[in-house]
Design a protein around this motif. Structure first.
Motif, PDB file in Angstrom:
ATOM      1  N   THR A  45      -5.576  14.283   3.360  1.00 13.27           N
ATOM      2  CA  THR A  45      -5.615  15.025   2.109  1.00 13.27           C
ATOM      3  C   THR A  45      -5.587  16.515   2.421  1.00 13.27           C
ATOM      4  O   THR A  45      -5.940  16.951   3.523  1.00 13.27           O
ATOM      5  N   ALA A  46      -5.182  17.295   1.450  1.00  9.32           N
ATOM      6  CA  ALA A  46      -5.068  18.737   1.648  1.00  9.32           C
ATOM      7  C   ALA A  46      -6.451  19.377   1.758  1.00  9.32           C
ATOM      8  O   ALA A  46      -7.446  18.884   1.229  1.00  9.32           O
ATOM      9  N   VAL A  57       0.858  -1.182   0.000  1.00  6.09           N
ATOM     10  CA  VAL A  57       0.000   0.000   0.000  1.00  6.09           C
ATOM     11  C   VAL A  57       0.894   1.232   0.000  1.00  6.09           C
ATOM     12  O   VAL A  57       1.794   1.354   0.843  1.00  6.09           O
ATOM     13  N   VAL A  58       0.646   2.139  -0.922  1.00  9.10           N
ATOM     14  CA  VAL A  58       1.442   3.359  -1.052  1.00  9.10           C
ATOM     15  C   VAL A  58       0.536   4.570  -0.839  1.00  9.10           C
ATOM     16  O   VAL A  58      -0.549   4.649  -1.428  1.00  9.10           O
ATOM     17  N   ARG A  59       0.987   5.502   0.011  1.00 13.91           N
ATOM     18  CA  ARG A  59       0.249   6.745   0.271  1.00 13.91           C
ATOM     19  C   ARG A  59       1.112   7.920  -0.145  1.00 13.91           C
ATOM     20  O   ARG A  59       2.212   8.110   0.371  1.00 13.91           O
ATOM     21  N   GLU A  60       0.613   8.716  -1.052  1.00 17.69           N
ATOM     22  CA  GLU A  60       1.304   9.923  -1.468  1.00 17.69           C
ATOM     23  C   GLU A  60       0.328  10.828  -2.202  1.00 17.69           C
ATOM     24  O   GLU A  60      -0.675  10.373  -2.763  1.00 17.69           O
ATOM     25  N   ASN A  61       0.631  12.131  -2.158  1.00 18.86           N
ATOM     26  CA  ASN A  61      -0.208  13.139  -2.818  1.00 18.86           C
ATOM     27  C   ASN A  61      -1.669  13.046  -2.380  1.00 18.86           C
ATOM     28  O   ASN A  61      -2.588  13.233  -3.181  1.00 18.86           O
ATOM     29  N   GLY A  62      -1.865  12.735  -1.093  1.00 12.93           N
ATOM     30  CA  GLY A  62      -3.220  12.738  -0.559  1.00 12.93           C
ATOM     31  C   GLY A  62      -4.084  11.579  -1.010  1.00 12.93           C
ATOM     32  O   GLY A  62      -5.316  11.674  -0.945  1.00 12.93           O
ATOM     33  N   THR A  63      -3.486  10.503  -1.467  1.00 14.50           N
ATOM     34  CA  THR A  63      -4.285   9.367  -1.894  1.00 14.50           C
ATOM     35  C   THR A  63      -3.540   8.074  -1.567  1.00 14.50           C
ATOM     36  O   THR A  63      -2.350   8.094  -1.245  1.00 14.50           O
ATOM     37  N   ALA A  64      -4.246   6.966  -1.650  1.00  8.27           N
ATOM     38  CA  ALA A  64      -3.649   5.656  -1.382  1.00  8.27           C
ATOM     39  C   ALA A  64      -3.897   4.742  -2.576  1.00  8.27           C
ATOM     40  O   ALA A  64      -4.888   4.894  -3.302  1.00  8.27           O
ATOM     41  N   ARG A  65      -2.990   3.784  -2.774  1.00  7.76           N
ATOM     42  CA  ARG A  65      -3.122   2.827  -3.881  1.00  7.76           C
ATOM     43  C   ARG A  65      -2.356   1.569  -3.517  1.00  7.76           C
ATOM     44  O   ARG A  65      -1.583   1.548  -2.549  1.00  7.76           O
ATOM     45  N   ILE A  66      -2.582   0.524  -4.299  1.00  9.27           N
ATOM     46  CA  ILE A  66      -1.805  -0.704  -4.168  1.00  9.27           C
ATOM     47  C   ILE A  66      -0.884  -0.799  -5.380  1.00  9.27           C
ATOM     48  O   ILE A  66      -1.346  -0.781  -6.523  1.00  9.27           O
ATOM     49  N   ASP A  67       0.410  -0.872  -5.122  1.00 12.84           N
ATOM     50  CA  ASP A  67       1.404  -1.103  -6.171  1.00 12.84           C
ATOM     51  C   ASP A  67       1.791  -2.576  -6.156  1.00 12.84           C
ATOM     52  O   ASP A  67       2.141  -3.125  -5.104  1.00 12.84           O
ATOM     53  N   ALA A  68       1.747  -3.213  -7.331  1.00 18.82           N
ATOM     54  CA  ALA A  68       2.065  -4.637  -7.436  1.00 18.82           C
ATOM     55  C   ALA A  68       3.181  -4.847  -8.451  1.00 18.82           C
ATOM     56  O   ALA A  68       3.324  -4.083  -9.412  1.00 18.82           O
TER      57      ALA A  68
END
Length: 503
Positions: free
Chosen positions: A372-373, A254-265
């Motif tokens: 988030t901002a 799980v990656v969090r950056e720029n006010g959002t989260a995602r799954i990098d695979a």
């Protein structure tokens, strides 16, 4: 192979007392002349290259007569390629080597005949014939081919053919073909308009071998040279093919950056066969929440992809990568605990109450406790029966507050009544494109200040009381301070009076 190929065949020995054909030639009874051997140099000449055929001619020791060698010729059918004349007399037991040089205009096998004409001292003539075979290759090409694999060869993989043009001019109309007796080549024939002088080009072929072991491949390139002549270059190589090894690994985070989260695979191929028809899906609570198509993954390589949080619920998310390798379908899985990002949220922190004439000043921080901002944040005093917003800061524009950051603000208000313990403050802002507004009660009690959402209204009658409109004041403490001031002032006055009397 040596530079000279020695060819020894049955010798033609001709013995005769008159011009009567016998075997392969005619000779006098007294002379016994033979072609003992023939050497060809170079052994495999190319088109246009000089080739020398050296004949070793001998008159046996058993011969009772010397032999005169009048002419030696090298012929291709009825056409004479090279001739030497008047070679002198060859005595009994004598030997002579005679080189004849020619060239060939076309490639292929050339069946030639060496003719030795002579005459014995007694007058008998002879013709000794000796067969000569020469294999002629295409002229030496400046265009070269090489075959290699980027990794250890396996039953399914990539073979690279490099075409290098070492000629002083461009070549054109190139057609490259790759083939093998136990191999299937995808798109086996490729064409190209030209290849510049001194340049090279690598062509990639996907090859499937029938099985492991020694597997030959042949690359053939046809092209036109600067003179417009059609040329062909062929290069072969045998590869030691390994059995298929399917070994893939799927990693995710799980990656969090720029006010959002995602799954990098990441799907990594540690095997020796490519992964084809790759698909990735994300499952949560028994349902598929996202799907992705992935490009083929070559050997010793990795494919990266991401799944945005808009597709993902909170909790365990299982990623499944399915792919085809070595003719079968496989799956590789991994699971991550996904937590969506928290929207930006403004909270009031560190509020301090400062008397300001007939009003109070509220100084504090607007803190973004979300992930988030926040943009367009405004704080303002809400007017009530006991609280009145006053200048210079009835409201304050906080502006943009990044996630985890804060911005200071100040507000001014006038309070009424000694039971005014709270000041309502309205907070407005935008987070993730959505506007938010709420009212926070800032509590003022015995010098302590706090902020609470929707706190109860304090008891007590409106209006009257208070000191300078500040609400509840510590009266006992104020009287004690006033008595101290009076005592100090009285003591000073008494000392001044005594001093005047003494003087």
């Amino acid at each position: 192979m040596s530079d000279r190929a020695l060819v020894v065949l049955a010798v033609a020995v001709v013995l005769a007392t008159s011009a009567v054909p016998l075997g392969a030639g005619v000779a006098s009874a007294e002379s016994q002349v033979v072609v003992q051997s023939v050497a060809v140099d170079p052994s495999t000449p190319r088109v246009g290259e000089d080739v020398t055929v050296t004949a070793t001619i001998r008159n046996f020791e058993s011969s009772s007569d010397a032999a005169r060698i009048n002419q030696v010729s090298l012929r291709a059918g009825s056409r004479t390629l090279a001739t030497a004349r008047d070679l002198g007399t060859l005595g009994s037991g004598g030997t002579v080597e005679l080189p004849l040089t020619t060239d060939f205009e076309t490639p292929g096998r050339k069946d030639l005949t060496l003719h030795v004409y002579g005459q014995g001292i007694g007058g008998g003539i002879f013709n000794v014939q000796y067969p000569v075979s020469v294999s002629v290759n295409e002229r030496d090409s400046d265009v070269q081919l090489s075959l290699e694999t980027p990794n250890d060869p396996s039953t399914e993989g990539q073979v690279n053919v490099t075409v290098a043009n070492g000629a002083p001019s461009n070549v054109s109309n190139l057609r490259l073909t790759l083939s093998g007796p136990n191999a299937t080549v995808d798109d086996a024939s490729r064409v190209n308009a030209s290849l510049g002088s001194g340049r090279e080009r690598r062509v990639e072929f996907d090859v499937t071998f029938d099985g492991p072991g020694a597997q030959p491949l042949t690359a053939s390139l046809s092209y036109r040279d600067a003179d417009g002549d059609r040329r062909t270059v062929v290069e072969s190589r045998t590869f030691d093919v390994d059995p298929p090894d399917v070994d893939a690994e799927l990693d995710a985070e799980v990656v969090r950056e720029n006010g959002t989260a995602r799954i990098d695979a990441e799907l990594t191929n540690f095997g020796n066969v490519p992964l084809e028809g790759v698909r990735l899906r994300a499952d949560a609570d028994g349902e598929t929440v996202a799907r992705k198509l992935v490009a083929d993954v070559g050997t010793e390589s990795t494919r990266e992809l991401s799944i945005g949080e808009s597709s993902l619920p909170a909790g365990d998310v299982t990623l499944i990568a399915s792919y085809e390798a070595a003719g079968e379908r496989y799956e590789t899985t991994t699971t991550v605990d996904f937590a969506p990002t928290t929207d930006g949220n403004i909270s009031l922190t560190g509020i301090e109450v400062i008397p300001a004439g007939g009003a109070i000043r509220l100084a504090g921080s607007a803190s973004n406790t979300g992930e988030t901002a926040v943009t367009g944040a405004v704080v303002s005093v809400v007017g009530t029966e006991r609280v009145t917003p006053v200048s210079p800061a009835k409201n304050y524009f906080v502006g943009n507050v990044p996630a985890g950051e804060f911005t200071s603000f100040e507000l001014t208000a006038r309070l009424a009544g000694n039971r005014t313990d709270t000041v309502p403050i309205r907070i407005s802002y935008i987070a993730d494109g959505e506007g938010y507004t709420r009212v926070v009660d800032v509590t003022i009690t015995d010098g302590a200040v706090g902020a609470s959402q929707g706190g109860p209204e304090p008891d007590g009658p409106p209006g009257g009381g208070g000191f300078l409109g500040l609400g509840r004041i510590d009266v006992v403490g104020l009287l004690l301070r006033l008595a101290l001031v009076v005592a100090v002032g009285g003591g000073a006055f008494y000392w001044w009076q005594r001093r005047g009397t003494d003087e």
